[in-house]
Design a protein around this motif. Structure first.
Motif, short mmCIF file in Angstrom:
data_model
loop_
_atom_site.label_atom_id
_atom_site.label_comp_id
_atom_site.label_asym_id
_atom_site.label_seq_id
_atom_site.Cartn_x
_atom_site.Cartn_y
_atom_site.Cartn_z
N PRO A 27 16.23 9.79 24.09
CA PRO A 27 16.86 10.00 22.78
C PRO A 27 18.34 9.68 22.84
O PRO A 27 18.95 9.74 23.91
N LYS A 28 18.91 9.37 21.72
CA LYS A 28 20.32 8.99 21.65
C LYS A 28 21.24 10.11 21.19
O LYS A 28 22.44 9.94 21.10
N HIS A 29 20.65 11.29 20.88
CA HIS A 29 21.44 12.42 20.40
C HIS A 29 20.94 13.73 20.99
O HIS A 29 19.75 13.85 21.32
N VAL A 30 21.85 14.72 21.08
CA VAL A 30 21.52 16.05 21.59
C VAL A 30 22.16 17.12 20.72
O VAL A 30 23.18 16.89 20.07
N TRP A 31 21.55 18.30 20.73
CA TRP A 31 22.07 19.46 20.02
C TRP A 31 21.80 20.67 20.90
O TRP A 31 20.68 20.83 21.41
#
Length: 161
Positions: A27-31
């Motif tokens: 994935p290209k994003h994290v939270w």
């Protein structure tokens, strides 16, 4: 249930799954939902408002390393333990975004001169029940990703209060 479909704050379709990387292995994003000494650790984005830290995965970086880096950049916090919770996919007008959701326990917080894109750390004993109607909070805090992630954290005893 480990899979949910709903609309986000901007009426985009969101698919959230608590299975292992259902949409992308990279994935290209994290939270990152963060906990420090009995409090929630958030950050304040100057335009969006209060939210948990997160951001983009840089080239050559794993999502886990990005999560640890983003927490430090946005809050000055050092991650003690990081747990993968879920992954979600947002099909928006500008394209599709895939993001990993993590839970982190924080070892320490260092005061920094610069927090990159945020105004630094915010600690809260508890999150308000009316986040959806609270203008101080980011749109990212207002859809089912946070609600379902919190349910998962407590149901699976990742955090016990």
């Amino acid at each position: 249930m480990s899979y949910y479909t709903f609309e986000d704050f901007y009426k985009n379709t969101v698919e959230l799954s608590f299975t292992d990387h259902p949409y992308s292995l990279t994935p290209k994003h994290v939270w990152v939902i963060c906990r420090f000494k009995g409090q929630w650790l958030l950050t304040e984005h100057p335009r969006r408002g209060i939210e948990f830290p997160g951001g983009k995965v840089e080239k050559g970086e794993s999502a886990e390393k990005a999560a640890v880096r983003e927490v430090f950049e946005e809050t000055g916090a050092t991650v003690d333990a990081l747990t993968y919770l879920a992954q979600y996919r947002v099909k928006g007008k500008g394209g599709t975004i895939i993001k990993n959701v993590y839970f982190a326990t924080i070892e320490k917080i260092k005061i920094k001169a610069h927090y990159y894109e945020t105004n630094g750390p915010i600690l809260m004993k508890q999150l308000p029940e009316s986040i959806k109607n609270n203008d101080k909070f980011s749109f990212m805090m207002k859809d089912e990703v946070l609600q379902r992630s919190m349910e998962y954290i407590f149901k699976n005893k990742i955090l016990q209060l």
